[in-house]
Write an enzyme that holds these catalytic residues in place. Structure first.
Site, mmCIF file in Angstrom:
data_model
loop_
_atom_site.group_PDB
_atom_site.id
_atom_site.type_symbol
_atom_site.label_atom_id
_atom_site.label_comp_id
_atom_site.label_asym_id
_atom_site.label_seq_id
_atom_site.Cartn_x
_atom_site.Cartn_y
_atom_site.Cartn_z
ATOM 1 N N LYS A 87 0.813 -1.218 0.000
ATOM 2 C CA LYS A 87 0.000 0.000 0.000
ATOM 3 C C LYS A 87 0.848 1.270 0.000
ATOM 4 C CE LYS A 87 -0.624 0.426 5.007
ATOM 5 N NZ LYS A 87 0.183 1.652 5.077
ATOM 6 N N THR A 88 1.969 1.260 0.747
ATOM 7 C CA THR A 88 2.816 2.454 0.781
ATOM 8 C C THR A 88 3.402 2.723 -0.599
ATOM 9 O OG1 THR A 88 3.391 1.975 3.081
ATOM 10 C CG2 THR A 88 4.788 3.542 1.918
ATOM 11 N N GLN B 246 -7.897 -4.513 9.158
ATOM 12 C CA GLN B 246 -6.781 -4.197 10.039
ATOM 13 C C GLN B 246 -7.093 -3.013 10.953
ATOM 14 O OE1 GLN B 246 -2.625 -4.831 8.475
ATOM 15 N NE2 GLN B 246 -3.663 -4.656 6.508
ATOM 16 N N ARG C 183 1.741 -10.934 10.179
ATOM 17 C CA ARG C 183 3.096 -10.388 10.345
ATOM 18 C C ARG C 183 4.143 -11.443 9.992
ATOM 19 N NH1 ARG C 183 1.690 -5.984 9.310
ATOM 20 N NH2 ARG C 183 -0.279 -7.060 8.960
ATOM 21 N N ASP D 226 -3.351 7.930 4.224
ATOM 22 C CA ASP D 226 -2.905 6.559 4.482
ATOM 23 C C ASP D 226 -3.584 6.022 5.740
ATOM 24 O OD1 ASP D 226 -1.516 4.221 4.188
ATOM 25 O OD2 ASP D 226 0.402 4.996 4.907
ATOM 26 N N GLU D 227 -3.633 4.701 5.883
ATOM 27 C CA GLU D 227 -4.200 4.037 7.075
ATOM 28 C C GLU D 227 -5.596 4.586 7.403
ATOM 29 O OE1 GLU D 227 -2.829 1.504 8.118
ATOM 30 O OE2 GLU D 227 -0.657 1.629 8.019
#
Length: 736
Positions: free
Chosen positions: A35-36, A251, A616, A220-221
């Site tokens: 995503k980044t 998330q 993770r 973002d987020e």
């Protein structure tokens, strides 16, 4: 124009997101989907291909680290500084606005920002000015209320008072605090966002200017934004701006600090003609890990729809370990880390141990130290360095030695008992003059009665409290001594009053200190690490324990640059990845946490937290639970987490056959948890619906029971403490 540097590193879905022409773009980016990269490549696309001026780009992130990383990546693409762009956190953007328009915002030009501690001190002054008893009205409780309301965009005038006197007092203090800040020309962190929103909302000229300037807003987020942040974005974008938000509803794990997952779900309702792009190709984890994570999160309702996949190999199955207790669990984890390190030659920093509650770190720390394996508690302090633990240890040291000045200084007015700074300075001055301890000086001042009556009374009560506690614990075992002191000192009550996740974590840590005392007693000499047997022969168990705690704290955790095992809570691990991951303590009541088990919304957030923890892991994922765990001051028979039962059996390999101490649910056989209906006979004296009383948790009602004899246990819904499973032989329950 050559756009290969922008598009070539991307897959088809990422390219669609980067090049989309839509005025409103929602990128649902799954864990490990890049995503980044999409966000930074889209900004580069806007500037280099669509000739958008950097001056018209506003990019919002959630951490300064993420903002710095974004700037660095964009500069690599653009080949020049990003100075014209506004890239930063919500707070940084709001601060920049207020600095440039301080007059319109009703602030002095040199307004000061209160950090959390400054804010707390200001609230304490307000509480004192209102002549409220802080033992009944803790400042931290007001701090939580004020910040929560600001995050919801509410001033005191916007909050309905109702007939609740406690709620009315909260509003009253909020009002007085706001007035105090206005007089002093200061703002707290929550105020930055609220004031910036009000600045644009109430000034049409400024709003028109910034809407015209920031034609491209990127966030973002997005799943983590709160009410005021969402309102700020909607206000700034209006009906003509272009907005791109990147996030993942699966998330969203920060509801306890104000995040509203419904914001990302309502994005398509609030912005017209939204283009939605899903990024579900994962570049981090193996196929089996993703399949297990997908299976767990599929049990949540109202999802926006996404199923992670990878073109990588399926990899090893997940390993499940059923530990006898928390010590066996920690021993297993550390042994597997050593084995992995020896066999692969990998780095210790590639190993992460995840847990739901901060208090769980203590046992892992202890085993890692014993094995001489360096470790670091990521984003937090080692167990014996935490504030609440230091507070409890200071009380215990003062009981052992009344002349311990550092301990006296730490707890004499904590929790608050009306002994102010001026009084303490008089105590210190007399101690210097008489060359005696602070305890002795306090006794002199009380006897001489040279202070105000109120001050003498407060000081005398503290001296009496310590003396009484010292007498009361003499005949108790070590763990009972610790428990008695944290209760009698008021520490538990004080931290219980601290609302939110932090207050809960502090109480759990104090309960874990009691557990540390229980585990310390059976082997006194070995537990007193750093001592020879002769050294501890004449020492009390409490004295040896306190020395042990000092040595543990003194060891210090590894530095950030050292190669060390990473310990962290599941909330802290978001955004990170590790080749080897252990998700520990997977028992109902611990994970999912007992506060969320009977709350559908809370349970769904706990499941999202499990999804985050599992994703993770890059190559190897271990899951573990304990058949018996000393938790929150009670011996609990562990029921494996319901999240374990949601993982397909074919994806899980059990490391060893369980010893059926408590007959836990088998993941592979998919048996259901024993219930009252399956039990033949209720434990004597305890029936469904019966009202009972517990010395710590108060009154409650029996909801369920299982087992027989010494292992019989009941599920009780307590009015104050929520639902708990308790072993009857240990719980000291009384039928009312």
């Amino acid at each position: 124009m050559d756009v290969t540097s922008i598009l070539d590193p991307l897959n088809d879905e990422q390219r669609t997101a980067v090049t989309a022409e839509a005025r409103a773009l929602l990128v649902l980016a799954g864990a490990g989907s890049g995503k980044t990269r999409v966000l930074t490549h889209r900004i580069a696309w806007l500037i280099q291909v669509q000739n958008v001026s950097p001056y018209s780009v506003l990019a919002v992130t959630f951490t300064n680290k993420a903002a710095d990383e974004m700037r660095s990546r964009i500069e690599e693409f653009v080949g020049s500084s990003t100075g014209a762009m506004w890239v930063g956190t919500f707070h940084a953007i709001a601060h920049r606005l207020l600095r440039q328009h301080w007059r319109e915002a009703g602030l002095p030009q040199s307004f000061h920002i209160l950090d959390s501690e400054d804010q707390l001190r200001t609230i304490r002054r307000v509480v004192k000015a209102l002549e409220l008893d802080e033992t009944r009205w803790p400042a931290k409780r007001f701090q939580w209320f004020i910040n929560t309301r600001k995050d919801e965009g509410q001033r005191p005038a916007h909050i309905a008072g109702g007939n609740d006197p406690i709620h009315a007092q909260m509003i009253h203090v909020y009002t007085a605090y706001q007035e105090a800040c206005e007089r002093s020309g200061v703002v707290d962190f929550a105020e930055l966002l609220l004031r910036a929103h009000e600045l644009l909302r109430d000034n049409e000229r400024l709003l028109a200017h910034y809407r015209d300037r920031f034609g491209h807003v990127l966030v973002d987020e997005f799943q983590d934004i709160n009410t005021i942040q969402y309102a700020f974005v909607r206000l700034l974008v209006g009906t003509s701006g272009t907005v791109c938000v990147v996030g993942d509803d699966d998330q969203s794990i920060y509801g306890w600090r104000g995040a509203r997952v419904e914001n990302i779900r309502r994005f398509t309702e609030h912005f017209p003609n939204v283009c939605t792009v899903r990024l579900d190709r994962n570049y981090r984890s193996t196929g089996n890990i993703l399949a297990a994570a997908n299976a767990v999160i599929a049990n949540n309702g109202d999802r926006m729809g996404k199923n992670l996949w990878t073109s990588d190999e399926e990899g090893d199955p997940l390993r499940l370990y059923a530990a006898y207790n928390e010590h066996d669990e920690a021993q297993f984890v550390v042994e597997r880390i050593r084995q992995w390190f020896d066999e692969t030659g990998g780095k210790r920093a590639d190993c992460a141990v995840l847990y739901r509650s901060n208090a769980q770190s203590r046992v892992f720390e202890e085993v890692l130290i014993n094995h001489k394996i360096p470790y670091r508690v990521y984003g937090g302090l080692r167990f014996f360095e935490r504030q609440e633990i230091k507070d409890a240890l200071a009380y215990l040291r003062l009981l052992e030695n009344h002349n311990d000045d550092p301990s006296f200084d730490r707890v004499v007015n904590f929790p608050t008992r009306g002994i102010g700074a001026r009084t303490l300075e008089q105590v210190r001055q007399l101690a210097r003059e008489e060359n005696c301890s602070l305890w002795q000086a306090s006794k002199m001042l009380v006897q001489q009665k040279k202070l105000a009556v109120r001050t003498i009374t407060a000081l005398e009560k503290f001296l009496l409290l310590i003396s009484d506690l010292a007498v009361a614990i003499k005949s108790l075992s070590l763990c009972e001594q610790i428990d008695h002191v944290i209760q009698g000192s008021g520490l538990i009550e004080h931290y219980n009053a601290e609302k939110g996740e932090r207050g809960v974590a502090r109480v759990e840590n104090l309960e874990e200190l009691v557990n540390a005392g229980r585990g310390f007693e059976p082997d006194l000499v070995n537990a007193g690490r750093g001592f020879e047997p002769d050294d501890v022969e004449d020492m009390s168990p409490l004295a040896v324990f306190l020395s042990h705690a000092a040595l543990e704290a003194g060891e210090g955790q590894a530095e950030e640059w050292e190669d060390c095992v990473q310990l962290m809570t599941m909330h802290s691990v978001k955004g990170l990845e590790f080749p080897l991951v252990f998700v520990c303590g997977m028992e109902d009541g611990l994970f999912p946490h007992q506060r969320s088990m009977n709350d559908p919304t809370g349970l769904e957030e706990e499941r999202r937290l499990c999804y985050v923890a599992m994703t993770r892991a890059m190559r190897h994922l271990y899951l573990s639970y304990a058949e018996r765990r000393r938790m929150f001051g009670n011996d609990n028979i562990g029921v494996p987490s319901r999240f374990l039962r949601e993982i397909p059996a074919e994806l899980v390999h059990e490391v060893r056959p369980r010893v059926q101490i408590s007959r836990p649910v088998s993941v592979s056989s998919r048996r259901s948890v024993p219930s009252a209906a399956a039990a033949d006979v209720a434990p004597p004296g305890f029936k469904l619906g019966a009202q009972v009383s517990h010395p710590r948790f108060g009154e409650g009602v029996i909801l369920n029971y299982e087992g027989a004899g010494a292992q019989a246990r009941v599920q009780v819904n307590f009015e104050r403490a929520g639902t708990k499973w308790l072993v009857i032989s240990y719980a000291n329950l009384e039928v009312i």
